[in-house]
Design a protein around this motif. Sequence first.
Motif, PDB file in Angstrom:
ATOM      1  N   GLN A 268       0.830  -1.206   0.000  1.00 21.35           N
ATOM      2  CA  GLN A 268       0.000   0.000   0.000  1.00 21.35           C
ATOM      3  C   GLN A 268       0.867   1.260   0.000  1.00 21.35           C
ATOM      4  OE1 GLN A 268      -2.755   0.187   3.296  1.00 21.35           O
ATOM      5  NE2 GLN A 268      -3.474   2.225   2.724  1.00 21.35           N
ATOM      6  N   LEU A 269       1.939   1.251   0.787  1.00 21.32           N
ATOM      7  CA  LEU A 269       2.852   2.391   0.827  1.00 21.32           C
ATOM      8  C   LEU A 269       3.503   2.607  -0.529  1.00 21.32           C
ATOM      9  CD1 LEU A 269       4.315   4.654   2.318  1.00 21.32           C
ATOM     10  CD2 LEU A 269       5.956   2.935   3.155  1.00 21.32           C
ATOM     11  N   ASP A 270       3.936   1.528  -1.151  1.00 22.81           N
ATOM     12  CA  ASP A 270       4.550   1.629  -2.476  1.00 22.81           C
ATOM     13  C   ASP A 270       3.565   2.224  -3.479  1.00 22.81           C
ATOM     14  OD1 ASP A 270       6.815   1.229  -4.231  1.00 22.81           O
ATOM     15  OD2 ASP A 270       5.737  -0.479  -5.092  1.00 22.81           O
ATOM     16  N   ALA A 271       2.327   1.752  -3.439  1.00 26.77           N
ATOM     17  CA  ALA A 271       1.305   2.266  -4.362  1.00 26.77           C
ATOM     18  C   ALA A 271       1.028   3.752  -4.098  1.00 26.77           C
ATOM     19  CB  ALA A 271       0.022   1.452  -4.229  1.00 26.77           C
ATOM     20  N   SER A 272       0.990   4.130  -2.839  1.00 24.21           N
ATOM     21  CA  SER A 272       0.731   5.531  -2.494  1.00 24.21           C
ATOM     22  C   SER A 272       1.885   6.436  -2.931  1.00 24.21           C
ATOM     23  CB  SER A 272       0.504   5.670  -0.989  1.00 24.21           C
ATOM     24  OG  SER A 272      -0.659   4.978  -0.599  1.00 24.21           O
ATOM     25  N   ILE A 273       3.112   5.965  -2.750  1.00 25.89           N
ATOM     26  CA  ILE A 273       4.283   6.723  -3.207  1.00 25.89           C
ATOM     27  C   ILE A 273       4.257   6.830  -4.727  1.00 25.89           C
ATOM     28  CG2 ILE A 273       6.811   6.677  -3.417  1.00 25.89           C
ATOM     29  CD1 ILE A 273       6.019   7.508  -0.628  1.00 25.89           C
ATOM     30  N   MET A 274       3.889   5.742  -5.403  1.00 26.69           N
ATOM     31  CA  MET A 274       3.780   5.772  -6.867  1.00 26.69           C
ATOM     32  C   MET A 274       2.772   6.825  -7.318  1.00 26.69           C
ATOM     33  SD  MET A 274       3.849   1.767  -8.032  1.00 26.69           S
ATOM     34  CE  MET A 274       2.732   2.171  -9.339  1.00 26.69           C
ATOM     35  N   ASP A 275       1.625   6.882  -6.648  1.00 22.16           N
ATOM     36  CA  ASP A 275       0.592   7.853  -7.002  1.00 22.16           C
ATOM     37  C   ASP A 275       1.072   9.284  -6.798  1.00 22.16           C
ATOM     38  OD1 ASP A 275      -1.188   5.860  -7.688  1.00 22.16           O
ATOM     39  OD2 ASP A 275      -2.317   5.969  -5.808  1.00 22.16           O
TER      40      ASP A 275
END
Length: 90
Positions: free
Chosen positions: A55-62
Amino acid sequence: MCGKLGVNEVESMQNMMSMAVYFVIADTFDLDVDEVYPDSDLKIDLGMTSPIQKQLDASIMDMFNDLHIDFSEVKTVQDVVDQVAKVQIH
């Protein structure tokens, strides 16, 4: 609103990115941003699990143009900030 968050443009950019990373981490871990510190260990202090890491990786990607965090090199909040700043400023 325009403001200066450092002594020069690069430092201002780093500080703005740091604030954004702190807010993403706080949101991902369901914390108040005041509970996130540079030396907070993602696993030990914040309780990062594999799903939270994804989830953190996805949020950083966004937030940062598809940037993936290399979690093999990340232990603390500051490590995340440094990795984001390294990629975004260069």
